[in-house]
Design an enzyme around this catalytic site. Structure first.
Site, PDB file in Angstrom:
ATOM      1  CG  ASN A 127      -0.337  -0.138   2.514  1.00 52.39           C
ATOM      2  OD1 ASN A 127       0.802  -0.604   2.610  1.00 52.39           O
ATOM      3  ND2 ASN A 127      -1.026   0.265   3.560  1.00 52.39           N
ATOM      4  CG  ASP A 185      -2.225  -5.191   4.975  1.00 47.98           C
ATOM      5  OD1 ASP A 185      -3.161  -5.740   5.577  1.00 47.98           O
ATOM      6  OD2 ASP A 185      -1.361  -4.522   5.545  1.00 47.98           O
ATOM      7  CG  HIS A 207      -7.129  -5.612   5.883  1.00 54.25           C
ATOM      8  ND1 HIS A 207      -6.139  -4.822   6.409  1.00 54.25           N
ATOM      9  CD2 HIS A 207      -8.224  -5.399   6.650  1.00 54.25           C
ATOM     10  CE1 HIS A 207      -6.623  -4.144   7.445  1.00 54.25           C
ATOM     11  NE2 HIS A 207      -7.890  -4.476   7.612  1.00 54.25           N
ATOM     12  CG  ASP A 211      -0.166  -4.361  10.449  1.00 57.68           C
ATOM     13  OD1 ASP A 211       0.322  -3.805   9.441  1.00 57.68           O
ATOM     14  OD2 ASP A 211      -1.376  -4.322  10.722  1.00 57.68           O
ATOM     15  CG  HIS A 223       0.472   6.380  10.296  1.00 57.26           C
ATOM     16  ND1 HIS A 223       0.083   6.498   8.987  1.00 57.26           N
ATOM     17  CD2 HIS A 223      -0.040   5.212  10.741  1.00 57.26           C
ATOM     18  CE1 HIS A 223      -0.654   5.441   8.651  1.00 57.26           C
ATOM     19  NE2 HIS A 223      -0.730   4.637   9.694  1.00 57.26           N
TER      20      HIS A 223
HETATM   21 ZN   LIG Z   1      -0.669  -4.117   7.492  1.00 56.50          ZN
END
Ligand SMILES: [Zn+2]
Length: 430
Positions: free
Chosen positions: A102, A159, A186, A312, A316
């Protein structure tokens, strides 16, 4: 963290070696020459060795494998780059990671797959791209999966975005039989999730925050397992978060479906009670669940229903998190804290043995993603992580190597930590 190239030889004395291949734990010295393990013995003389490190009280295990990270490159380099992500990985004891697609552009072409490999080439951590299932991760048109697998994609996932179209998932699973690479969906039904932000339950009701129910995940996993069973293809379930999901996977495995699954450190160490802090660093997808769910995830790790611990790791920038809970981005950074969380919440309370934990971080994820994993034996490339299990410490901002700092664990006390990594002829002490 300090990294040095070891050109000649280095001797690690008195280490306790955890061998997940042979399921043995034993004490030995380890001699590394020109990047390879040349001797493993009880008492190796150190006369002709340039350098020696005493590891009395420390453990050595194969370098950890994380099959689920977000390194944000290309496109979101202000949150993380492959270079900074690799530093965070190394600090956490990981020498191999799989990165999710992503990005912007998404990893959905041969060129982006190659871009990841080229960018990571100079790093000490091996980075393997997971390519998108659908073009631009939009959910409606399959990528050139065979071509992407040939270019080096190790798995396929959209994902962050669930595959709602069951027919697309069916086709993707059909293709995965040709490529041999797992499909990772996901699992979060968008309709049931609605505008849910945290787990739907007592906490969400008391706080007046929209809830995302466990069935949003379970409904989609149930569907996916049905399709995987029908197609007879391999499927991997990421970040399992509910007791119901663990049970679905347990039953599917018992029926002989080729399914594997992962759990994140935040889901086995935190619950939705954390959200009473209103700290957006606890906002993740899927959300933190209840104590009963957390216990079920740990039972799944113990009995083999869950195959791997995966972070995961989702960096950010500050602005994306320091806002109201409804507007904040989903995700937290997890590479630096994964192992300490696992020791603190799983091994020390005697829920898992050290050997079980090491397997969940090495042989098991490597096998399911078909990645090479160096054994600790004579003649192999030295690739291992050094840790202790009893050091008490407080995790702080100074322990973060990721470009982003969105961790709910800052200020947490841990017992046990990663102390070093040896890989690609480089010794890193942490
Ligand atoms: Zn992820």
């Amino acid at each position: 963290m300090q990294t040095r190239k070891i050109d000649t030889s280095i001797l690690f004395k008195n280490a306790t070696i955890v061998d997940p291949f042979k399921e043995e734990i034993y004490e030995a010295d380890l001699l590394i020459e020109k990047g390879k393990i040349s001797k493993i013995d009880r008492d190796i003389p150190d006369k002709e060795v340039r350098e020696k490190v005493n590891l009395k009280g420390f453990y050595i295990a194969p370098g950890f494998v994380d099959l689920h990270v977000h390194f944000r490159e290309p496109g979101y380099e202000n949150s993380e780059t492959i270079e900074t992500g690799c530093r965070a990985a190394l600090a956490g004891g990981f020498t191999q990671v799989c990165c999710m697609p992503n990005t912007d552009p998404a990893i959905d072409t041969r060129e982006t797959v190659r871009f990841i490999y080229e960018k990571a080439e100079k790093e000490l951590v091996n980075v393997y791209p997971i390519a998108a299932i659908t073009k631009e991760r939009k959910g409606d048109e399959l990528t050139e999966m065979v071509e992407l697998a040939e270019a080096g994609a190790v798995a396929f996932s959209d994902d962050g975005s669930p595959l709602s179209n069951s027919q697309i998932l069916r086709y993707a699973l059909e293709y995965s039989k040709i490529t041999g690479k797992p499909i990772i969906n996901h699992s979060e039904d968008p309709g049931l999730k609605g505008d849910g932000i945290i787990n739907e339950g007592i906490v969400s009701t008391q706080l007046g925050i929209p809830g995302n129910p466990g069935i949003a995940e379970e409904v989609m996993i149930a569907r996916d397992l049905k399709i995987a069973e029908f197609v007879k293809a391999r499927m991997h379930v990421p970040h399992v978060s509910t007791a119901g999901s663990v049970e679905l996977i347990r039953q599917a495995k018992a029926r002989g479906i080729a399914v594997t699954a992962e759990v994140t450190p935040h889901h086995f160490s935190l619950t939705d009670e954390y959200m009473r802090s209103f700290n957006a660093n606890g906002k993740v997808a899927p959300p933190l669940r209840t104590e009963a769910d957390r216990q079920a995830l740990i039972a799944g790790l113990k009995d083999g229903t869950i195959d791997a611990i995966a972070t995961d790791h989702a960096p950010h920038v500050v602005d994306a998190k320091e806002t109201s809970l409804d507007l904040a981005a989903y995700g937290l950074i997890g590479l630096e804290t994964a192992f300490a969380l696992a020791l603190t919440h799983l091994v020390h309370p005697k829920l898992l043995t050290l050997m079980e934990l090491v397997k969940l971080l090495t042989t098991k994820p490597a096998a399911l993603m078909q990645l090479p994993l160096s054994e600790i034996k004579i003649g192999t490339d030295a690739n291992f992580t050094i840790f202790n299990i009893n050091e008490w410490w407080v995790f702080g901002a100074q322990n973060i190597y990721s470009k982003s700092h969105n961790s709910p664990f800052i200020g947490n006390e841990f017992t046990g930590r990663v102390k070093g990594v040896f890989t690609k002829s480089h010794y890193t002490s942490i």
